[in-house]
Design a protein around this motif. Structure first.
Motif, PDB file in Angstrom:
ATOM      1  N   SER A 105       0.855  -1.179   0.000  1.00  0.00           N
ATOM      2  CA  SER A 105       0.000   0.000   0.000  1.00  0.00           C
ATOM      3  C   SER A 105       0.900   1.240   0.000  1.00  0.00           C
ATOM      4  O   SER A 105       1.795   1.363   0.847  1.00  0.00           O
ATOM      5  CB  SER A 105      -0.901  -0.003   1.237  1.00  0.00           C
ATOM      6  N   VAL A 106       0.672   2.120  -0.946  1.00  0.00           N
ATOM      7  CA  VAL A 106       1.458   3.344  -1.071  1.00  0.00           C
ATOM      8  C   VAL A 106       0.524   4.529  -0.830  1.00  0.00           C
ATOM      9  O   VAL A 106      -0.363   4.807  -1.640  1.00  0.00           O
ATOM     10  CB  VAL A 106       2.107   3.460  -2.464  1.00  0.00           C
ATOM     11  N   GLY A 138      -7.699   8.835  -5.291  1.00  0.00           N
ATOM     12  CA  GLY A 138      -7.161   9.983  -4.599  1.00  0.00           C
ATOM     13  C   GLY A 138      -7.498  11.315  -5.232  1.00  0.00           C
ATOM     14  O   GLY A 138      -8.290  11.419  -6.174  1.00  0.00           O
ATOM     15  N   ASN A 139      -6.861  12.346  -4.688  1.00  0.00           N
ATOM     16  CA  ASN A 139      -6.987  13.707  -5.181  1.00  0.00           C
ATOM     17  C   ASN A 139      -5.669  14.429  -4.893  1.00  0.00           C
ATOM     18  O   ASN A 139      -4.677  13.779  -4.554  1.00  0.00           O
ATOM     19  CB  ASN A 139      -8.181  14.418  -4.544  1.00  0.00           C
ATOM     20  N   GLU A 140      -5.661  15.771  -5.002  1.00  0.00           N
ATOM     21  CA  GLU A 140      -4.415  16.492  -4.812  1.00  0.00           C
ATOM     22  C   GLU A 140      -3.871  16.351  -3.387  1.00  0.00           C
ATOM     23  O   GLU A 140      -2.662  16.372  -3.158  1.00  0.00           O
ATOM     24  CB  GLU A 140      -4.599  17.984  -5.113  1.00  0.00           C
ATOM     25  N   THR A 141      -4.775  16.159  -2.415  1.00  0.00           N
ATOM     26  CA  THR A 141      -4.362  16.105  -1.012  1.00  0.00           C
ATOM     27  C   THR A 141      -3.845  14.741  -0.603  1.00  0.00           C
ATOM     28  O   THR A 141      -2.873  14.626   0.159  1.00  0.00           O
ATOM     29  CB  THR A 141      -5.541  16.499  -0.108  1.00  0.00           C
ATOM     30  N   GLU A 175      -3.649   7.072  -3.156  1.00  0.00           N
ATOM     31  CA  GLU A 175      -3.273   5.749  -2.669  1.00  0.00           C
ATOM     32  C   GLU A 175      -3.166   4.778  -3.839  1.00  0.00           C
ATOM     33  O   GLU A 175      -4.012   4.764  -4.738  1.00  0.00           O
ATOM     34  CB  GLU A 175      -4.316   5.255  -1.668  1.00  0.00           C
ATOM     35  N   LEU A 176      -2.096   3.977  -3.816  1.00  0.00           N
ATOM     36  CA  LEU A 176      -1.862   2.924  -4.800  1.00  0.00           C
ATOM     37  C   LEU A 176      -1.802   1.599  -4.055  1.00  0.00           C
ATOM     38  O   LEU A 176      -1.237   1.515  -2.962  1.00  0.00           O
ATOM     39  CB  LEU A 176      -0.534   3.131  -5.530  1.00  0.00           C
ATOM     40  N   GLU A 207       4.058   6.993   2.398  1.00  0.00           N
ATOM     41  CA  GLU A 207       4.037   5.930   3.396  1.00  0.00           C
ATOM     42  C   GLU A 207       3.875   4.598   2.671  1.00  0.00           C
ATOM     43  O   GLU A 207       2.874   4.381   1.981  1.00  0.00           O
ATOM     44  CB  GLU A 207       2.883   6.108   4.376  1.00  0.00           C
ATOM     45  N   LEU A 208       4.834   3.719   2.831  1.00  0.00           N
ATOM     46  CA  LEU A 208       4.791   2.401   2.200  1.00  0.00           C
ATOM     47  C   LEU A 208       4.519   1.347   3.271  1.00  0.00           C
ATOM     48  O   LEU A 208       5.219   1.273   4.284  1.00  0.00           O
ATOM     49  CB  LEU A 208       6.126   2.102   1.516  1.00  0.00           C
TER      50      LEU A 208
END
Length: 404
Positions: free
Chosen positions: A215-216, A269-272, A275-276, A312-313
């Motif tokens: 999770s990124v 997601g968006n600019e803020t 998540e991948l 955060e990974l």
């Protein structure tokens, strides 16, 4: 009831699992099929047929007379279907395939093209079970359940066939990687087992990917685009930068056999905040560890570039290659080959480009290679299974558990 009729019944149950759920099973609807299977096992005369609190269905068939000392063999399949395509309102139908493109849904112009799905050429003249093109079929792994049930019915009707005690379990949540989380290995009571959860007829598997999820999570800074210069940190663009730093040829669409990959399976997601979510796969443990390390290096680079805490990974191992746990028990493969050959199937050993409950169970003390079901094109609307494959695999299982 034969394997085909059972299969056509089971696929009408919606048993899709949910990777985002923290319940066990991840969806309550899996228990609906589980309850029906426990009842069916009881009707076949198996002992202690029941579904436990976690949705696992267990039962066992006593050894035939004179075979009480034969080691117990387990047969395992999973009830859930993949979240990758809808499993609701599955409309299976049996068609005779005469070659060329196969129309799944004329009204919606959904076609299984012969040029795109070259496996069809091997089944000209056979009856195939397909969907209407709007859902998956569920051969992964309701075909395995149907084949096991049919083999058990045959054995109960033919007590003259010698066999040891046979343990059976149908698990939930295999498709989301948690099918072995609450498996009662000690209570199951088998010395060894087989998952019936593979692909095309003849496939025999005892090695699989090492697997992890990633999770990124990217934290950005948003501000009105009119005054964003040197201030905005667009999380979406940073997420794309992360994705573009991975080797483009190391994806599922560009790999085969023993080749590993990084697979981006969803993003939002968006600019803020963006998540991948990835899955990482490799048969070789050193390469598997190297893949995870690469993700770490990319995260470190982006954090150095955009500021500490931007990326955060989170990495989580899912399962490992069961080969090392099967190799001390290679007689399991010899036994499976002999059972296939006994019904005219040519066995082919192939590496699993995925995983099974058996991979995790093998590391839990239950050596568990994987057998084919006969299905093809799993996890999508083009999934199908030949009628002959269902029938043949039920016969294979009868030979497999026969006392040697």
């Amino acid at each position: 009831m034969n394997a085909v009729d059972r299969f056509l019944t089971y696929v009408r149950y919606d048993t899709q699992s949910d990777e985002h759920s923290d319940t066990t099973p991840t969806t309550e609807k899996q228990k609906v099929l589980g309850g029906a299977l426990a009842e069916e096992l009881n009707g076949l005369g198996l002992y202690n047929a029941h579904m436990d609190e976690y949705g696992y269905v267990y039962a066992w068939l006593p050894a035939s007379a004179g075979c009480e000392g034969v080691p117990c063999v387990g047969l395992i399949a999973h009830m859930d279907t993949s979240p990758d395509a809808s499993g609701a309102n599955v409309r299976p139908r049996v068609v005779r395939y005469e070659g060329g493109d196969l129309v799944l849904n004329e009204e919606r112009n959904i076609v299984m093209g012969a040029a795109d799905f070259e496996s069809l050429a091997r089944y000209v003249g056979q009856e195939l079970i397909v969907t209407d093109g709007t859902t998956l079929l569920g051969a992964d792994d309701k075909a395995g359940i149907a084949e096991i049930m049919t083999a058990l019915e045959y054995l109960t009707a033919h007590p003259e066939i010698p066999h040891g005690r046979i343990a059976v379990c149908f698990t939930p949540d295999e498709e989301v990687g948690s099918g072995a989380d609450h498996f009662d290995v000690a209570g199951f009571g088998a010395a060894v087992a087989y998952t019936v959860d593979g692909g095309e007829l003849g496939e025999l598997e005892y090695e699989n990917f090492n697997a992890a999820s990633a999770s990124v999570l990217v934290h950005g800074v948003n501000i009105h685009p009119g005054s964003a210069k040197n201030k905005m940190k667009n999380a979406l663009l940073i997420a794309l930068e992360f994705a573009n730093m991975l080797p483009p040829a190391e994806t599922p669409a560009h790999t085969e056999g023993y080749e590993g990959f990084y697979h981006l399976h969803d993003m939002q997601g968006n600019e803020t905040q963006a998540e991948l979510h990835y899955i990482i796969r490799d048969h070789d443990m050193d390469k598997f560890q190297a893949r995870k390390a690469s993700l770490g290096r990319i995260s470190d680079y982006l954090n150095a570039k955009y500021g500490k805490g931007t990326v955060e990974l989170t990495l989580k191992d899912s399962y490992y290659n069961m080969r090392e746990k099967i190799e001390p028990h290679m007689y399991l493969l010899h036994r499976a080959r002999a059972a296939m050959e006994a019904v005219g199937i040519t066995p082919v050993e192939v590496p699993i480009r995925g995983g099974t409950d058996g991979a995790r169970l093998s590391f839990m003390g239950l050596p568990c290679p994987n057998l084919c079901t006969g299905g093809l094109n799993f996890h999508g609307v083009h999934e199908y299974i030949p009628v002959e494959a269902l029938e043949k695999m039920a016969q294979v299982l009868v030979h497999l558990v026969r006392a040697q």
